[in-house]
Design a protein around this motif. Structure first.
Motif, PDB file in Angstrom:
ATOM      1  N   PHE A 299       0.842  -1.192  -0.102  1.00  0.00           N
ATOM      2  CA  PHE A 299       0.041   0.086   0.060  1.00  0.00           C
ATOM      3  C   PHE A 299       0.810   1.194  -0.094  1.00  0.00           C
ATOM      4  N   ALA A 300       1.986   1.208   0.940  1.00  0.00           N
ATOM      5  CA  ALA A 300       2.715   2.463   0.996  1.00  0.00           C
ATOM      6  C   ALA A 300       3.438   2.643  -0.199  1.00  0.00           C
ATOM      7  N   ALA A 301       4.066   1.720  -1.111  1.00  0.00           N
ATOM      8  CA  ALA A 301       4.637   1.704  -2.409  1.00  0.00           C
ATOM      9  C   ALA A 301       3.752   2.264  -3.453  1.00  0.00           C
ATOM     10  N   ALA A 302       2.350   1.614  -3.451  1.00  0.00           N
ATOM     11  CA  ALA A 302       1.403   2.605  -4.400  1.00  0.00           C
ATOM     12  C   ALA A 302       1.330   3.832  -3.840  1.00  0.00           C
ATOM     13  N   ALA A 303       0.974   4.196  -2.591  1.00  0.00           N
ATOM     14  CA  ALA A 303       0.901   5.474  -2.288  1.00  0.00           C
ATOM     15  C   ALA A 303       1.968   6.445  -3.002  1.00  0.00           C
ATOM     16  N   ARG A 304       3.013   5.836  -2.687  1.00  0.00           N
ATOM     17  CA  ARG A 304       4.321   6.852  -3.089  1.00  0.00           C
ATOM     18  C   ARG A 304       4.111   7.142  -4.463  1.00  0.00           C
ATOM     19  N   GLU A 305       3.750   5.956  -5.270  1.00  0.00           N
ATOM     20  CA  GLU A 305       3.846   6.087  -6.973  1.00  0.00           C
ATOM     21  C   GLU A 305       2.706   7.276  -7.063  1.00  0.00           C
ATOM     22  N   ASN A 306       1.702   7.659  -6.309  1.00  0.00           N
ATOM     23  CA  ASN A 306       0.736   8.588  -6.463  1.00  0.00           C
ATOM     24  C   ASN A 306       1.221   9.874  -5.656  1.00  0.00           C
ATOM     25  N   GLY A 307       2.503  10.102  -5.126  1.00  0.00           N
ATOM     26  CA  GLY A 307       2.703  11.250  -4.709  1.00  0.00           C
ATOM     27  C   GLY A 307       2.485  11.440  -3.001  1.00  0.00           C
TER      28      GLY A 307
END
Length: 344
Positions: A299-307
């Motif tokens: 989840f954290a990685a996906a969030a980072r990909e979205n800023g």
């Protein structure tokens, strides 16, 4: 990788404002190891007064503040009672045992739902073989319980229990300012319930560094010696104290904005079943990903990909923290994006 739009990892990430930096630059200073820094005296006196105690002592960190308070309360080899997820036993790298020789025993993580009777039943008196209980520590607000606010009647009952059993009551009050704003309980009402408190200036209030131990004149004199022993003696610390004074005098009421933003985040994420908005009282939003096909790191990685930056506290636990350096645009972005990362 997307440009970072909003950072929810912690409210310690804030940077001093221009006005705070100006206060720091103008601070009158002296050598605090000689107890001669006038701005530090001003900060310590103000914090002690706000909590209804006689004295306070500035520390470089909340961990040092907590651990010095506990060393003063619990002789080596004797016992502290606290929550199983308390900062003093989960996030301070074993300092209670390693530095203070403090034995700890915990009650199951309860956050704001703590039952004082459970704590009372755990207290061990002096006696053959058994380790005697010397102190109880609580956390206000409770970080790993999602910024939970312990109700005033619960704290009052713990004070009664501590008095009945002759044990010390300590408050890890790193975010006690948030509890004060959320429940409207005066700081001196909180303060007078505890024998010692640690309070933080860099969590939510925007100061770059610093916590204080609050207590009696005698306790704070002893704390000064322990601080020096642990390498915490500082020289012209008034520069940091000025930041703390600015934070205290300007940034407490605005914490309500952080609470409102946290609640908005919780409401946006509630349909995914990862958070109950009714339990979000302050500036911390924990997301429980149990049962979902993605874990915390994913989840954290996906969030980072979205800023968007978030903290991973466990395989299935993610934390979002609101603070004064965020903007409405950043919150809008998070409210729009984060729900799309969770299965419907």
């Amino acid at each position: 990788m997307a440009e970072i739009v909003v950072d929810f990892r912690s409210d310690t990430l804030t940077k001093p404002s221009a006005a705070m930096r100006a206060a720091m630059a103008a601070a009158e200073v002296g050598d605090d190891v000689f107890d001669e820094d006038p701005t530090l005296h001003e900060l310590q006196d103000e914090v002690a007064g706000r909590f209804g105690h006689a004295a306070a002592l500035f520390m470089p960190s909340g961990t040092m503040a907590n651990q010095i308070a506990l060393q003063l309360a619990v002789p080596r080899g004797e016992e502290l009672l606290c929550d199983a997820a308390a900062h003093v036993v989960t996030d301070e790298i074993g300092a209670a045992a390693a530095l203070g020789g403090v034995s700890t025993r915990t009650w199951p993580t309860a956050g704001a739902d703590l039952d004082p009777a459970v704590v009372a039943d755990m207290i061990r008196p002096d006696g053959f073989v058994a380790v005697p209980t010397r102190a109880i520590a609580v956390e206000q607000t409770h970080n790993r319980a999602g910024g939970a606010v312990l109700p005033l009647p619960t704290l009052q009952a713990l004070r009664t229990t501590a008095d009945e059993h002759g044990v010390h009551l300590h408050c890890d009050g790193a975010r006690i300012w948030h509890a004060h704003v959320a429940d409207g309980v005066p700081l001196d009402t909180y303060g007078r319930l505890f024998d010692s408190l640690s309070v933080c200036l860099s969590k939510g209030l925007g100061a770059p560094v610093g916590s204080l131990v609050v207590g009696s004149t005698e306790r704070i004199a002893a704390a000064r010696k322990l601080r020096k022993r642990l390498g915490g003696g500082m020289r012209q610390a008034g520069i940091l104290a000025a930041a703390g004074l600015y934070a205290l005098r300007n940034n407490i009421p605005r914490l309500a904005e952080d609470h409102a933003r946290a609640h908005r985040l919780a409401e946006a994420l509630a349909p995914a079943g990862v958070v109950d908005p009714a339990r979000i009282r302050t500036n911390i939003v924990p997301l429980d990903l149990t049962g979902l096909p993605l874990d915390g790191p994913a989840f954290a990685a996906a969030a980072r990909e979205n800023g968007i930056l978030v903290s991973v506290l466990g395989r299935r636990l993610v934390r979002l923290v609101t603070h004064l350096d965020q903007t409405d645009d950043g919150i809008d972005h998070a409210v729009k994006v984060l729900p799309t990362l969770l299965p419907a």
